[in-house]
Design a protein around this motif. Structure first.
Motif, PDB file in Angstrom:
ATOM      1  N   PRO A   1       0.804  -1.228   0.000  1.00  0.00           N
ATOM      2  CA  PRO A   1       0.000   0.000   0.000  1.00  0.00           C
ATOM      3  C   PRO A   1       0.834   1.273   0.000  1.00  0.00           C
ATOM      4  CG  PRO A   1      -0.921  -1.594   1.533  1.00  0.00           C
ATOM      5  CD  PRO A   1       0.390  -2.164   1.062  1.00  0.00           C
ATOM      6  N   GLU A   2       1.926   1.296   0.786  1.00  0.00           N
ATOM      7  CA  GLU A   2       2.752   2.505   0.816  1.00  0.00           C
ATOM      8  C   GLU A   2       3.460   2.722  -0.515  1.00  0.00           C
ATOM      9  OE1 GLU A   2       4.849  -0.887   3.038  1.00  0.00           O
ATOM     10  OE2 GLU A   2       2.842   0.029   2.956  1.00  0.00           O
ATOM     11  N   GLU A   3       3.792   1.647  -1.216  1.00  0.00           N
ATOM     12  CA  GLU A   3       4.415   1.767  -2.535  1.00  0.00           C
ATOM     13  C   GLU A   3       3.414   2.338  -3.534  1.00  0.00           C
ATOM     14  OE1 GLU A   3       6.711  -1.063  -5.845  1.00  0.00           O
ATOM     15  OE2 GLU A   3       5.946  -1.942  -3.968  1.00  0.00           O
ATOM     16  N   LEU A   4       2.175   1.871  -3.447  1.00  0.00           N
ATOM     17  CA  LEU A   4       1.129   2.389  -4.333  1.00  0.00           C
ATOM     18  C   LEU A   4       0.868   3.861  -4.043  1.00  0.00           C
ATOM     19  CD1 LEU A   4      -0.964   1.765  -6.512  1.00  0.00           C
ATOM     20  CD2 LEU A   4      -2.536   1.027  -4.708  1.00  0.00           C
ATOM     21  N   ASP A   5       0.895   4.247  -2.766  1.00  0.00           N
ATOM     22  CA  ASP A   5       0.706   5.657  -2.399  1.00  0.00           C
ATOM     23  C   ASP A   5       1.804   6.522  -2.996  1.00  0.00           C
ATOM     24  OD1 ASP A   5      -1.564   5.018  -0.996  1.00  0.00           O
ATOM     25  OD2 ASP A   5      -0.564   4.951   0.962  1.00  0.00           O
TER      26      ASP A   5
END
Length: 483
Positions: A112-116
């Motif tokens: 999720p943090e990579e997608l953000d």
């Protein structure tokens, strides 16, 4: 480019209403349910109720009950259901496994943090934020090694080329480029399926032929069509209803209508009046304004739904409700008003009968609460405002009133005889009718506006009339509001 606009005529029409139980059933949802119900009834088809309760954080049993209560009150009976998505999780997971095996879905290990971070970079570059397809399998493409610490989501492998298009039965032809759609997450990292995916599986399994819903779902439709195509399923016809605006032309909110359907019950509306009003919000049959639900189902089609926003008009709803009150059986009105009086702590036993009161007042009322207000005066002494006493119990009116009271002891207790006594009293004193009628109204009801005063007096027991009118001799009678 595939276009979906017609189904074989031999297919039975199947519509559905699929609310999310994250709140009450409001007017917009009720209209959607009504149109879906009526379309199925018009075509002798089936109307299905489906509760889309996969949002576990926001869905509540109270909201489910509010939706079911609202449907019951409106009389929108469903042929199948209610079906609950939370009870179909095994089915959704099985279909996801089928899609993974068929290559129409894939595991994505992007954290999720990579997608953000990816989306933030895209925004800074002025690019529409979207998943970049890092984990999307393609011929000849070498995928990264799955990270051990990341639980994957499942994404739908959306077509990258061409268009998805449909002939919307309200809005007309709509086309969306597949390049505008990224690969939708259809299962979260914890394995729970997502909304758009559950809707597709449900519509396929339940054989839905027509999806009638609000136009806030237009953006979901191309994604759902593509998933249906990937599953080899028939694509239903879509009809997206425009929003409802409030009296002031603004988006409907709690201050002018986006309230629970059951609040209309609380406010004294009849369900048939609400249904009749909702039927005319965005649909028409010539100039017809008032019609039964049987007639509505016979007339209803999707061709006469306007693609423009409908505007809620409280005055029109009140007018319709008053119309239906005048034509509703007194026995039914009595059954609806009685609990409203009992909730106020009033006993309706004895004289006068509630039926007689409603018969006298229903032509003057706009809703059931107004009927209850009128009836309550007969079962509890009203507070008579001092200003009305000062206005109508004038020195010249008091002798006239005393003369009338004296005649009440012997008069036959029926409206014609009481009416004759009123006329005789005013004639003897050389007065006009209002000089006597207004004090009688005020002392009996605390109000200036009532039905015919002779009919009003006749409804009360004789002793009650003599008691209430006798207060005219008391300068500060009990029950009189000094305000």
């Amino acid at each position: 480019m595939a276009v979906f606009s017609r189904l074989p005529t031999a297919i039975m029409i199947r519509t559905r209403f699929a609310p999310s139980p994250t709140g009450f059933l409001h007017i917009g949802g009720a209209r959607t349910a009504l149109f879906s119900w009526a379309y199925a009834r018009h075509h002798s088809g089936a109307f299905i109720l489906r509760v889309e309760d996969t949002d576990l954080a926001r869905s509540t049993p109270d909201a489910v009950r509010a939706i079911l209560d609202g449907m019951l009150w409106l009389g929108l009976t469903y042929d199948e259901g209610p079906f609950y998505q939370t009870q179909r999780m095994d089915r959704y997971r099985a279909v996801i496994q089928e899609m993974l095996a068929a290559g129409t879905a894939y595991h994505c290990y992007m954290a999720p943090e990579e997608l953000d971070r990816l989306r933030e970079e895209q925004r800074s570059q002025g690019v529409k934020p979207r998943y970049n397809g890092l984990w999307r399998p393609e011929p000849g493409k070498i995928l990264p090694t799955p990270p051990a610490a990341v639980l994957p989501v499942v994404r739908f492998k959306n077509p990258r080329d061409g268009m998805v298009a449909w002939d919307d039965l309200v809005k007309g032809r709509i086309e969306i480029a597949n390049g505008e759609l990224d690969d939708l997450v259809i299962a979260r990292a914890d394995g729970t399926p997502t909304y758009n995916f559950c809707v597709v599986v449900d519509d396929r399994d339940m054989g839905i032929t027509h999806v009638i819903r609000g136009d806030d779902h237009v953006n979901n439709t191309p994604r759902q069509i593509n998933i249906l195509r990937a599953l080899g399923a028939p694509v239903p016809l879509y009809a997206h209803l425009s929003m409802i605006l409030g009296d002031d032309g603004q988006k409907l909110s709690k201050r002018h209508g986006a309230v629970s359907v059951m609040q209309y019950d609380d406010e004294g509306y009849l369900p048939e009046a609400v249904l009749n009003y909702l039927a005319r919000l965005g649909w028409s049959h010539g100039d017809d304004e008032i019609f039964s639900m049987q007639q509505f189902c016979e007339w209803f089609d999707l061709d006469h739904i306007t693609p423009s926003a409908a505007q809620f008009n409280t005055e029109k709803l009140n007018w319709l409700n008053a119309h239906y009150l005048k034509r509703t059986d007194i026995a039914r009105l009595t059954a609806l008003v009685r609990p409203r009086l009992e909730a106020r702590g009033l006993s309706v036993a004895g004289t006068p009968s509630l039926e007689a009161i409603i018969g006298l007042y229903r032509d003057r009322a706009a809703n059931l609460n107004e009927l209850a207000d009128a009836a309550g005066i007969f079962y509890a002494h009203p507070e008579v405002p001092t200003r009305l006493l000062e206005k109508h119990l004038t020195p010249e009116a008091l002798p006239l009133l005393a003369d009338f009271i004296a005649g009440l002891a012997e008069v036959a207790w029926e409206a014609p005889a009481i009416g004759a006594l009123i006329k005789e009293s005013v004639a003897r004193h050389g007065m006009k009718m209002p000089k006597l009628a207004m004090p009688i109204r005020v002392l009996l009801t605390g109000q200036e506006q009532t039905p015919s005063v002779d009919a009003l007096v006749a409804l009360f027991p004789r002793e009650e009339v003599l008691e209430r009118l006798g207060k005219a001799d008391d300068p500060r009678p009990s029950g009189i509001d000094p305000s």
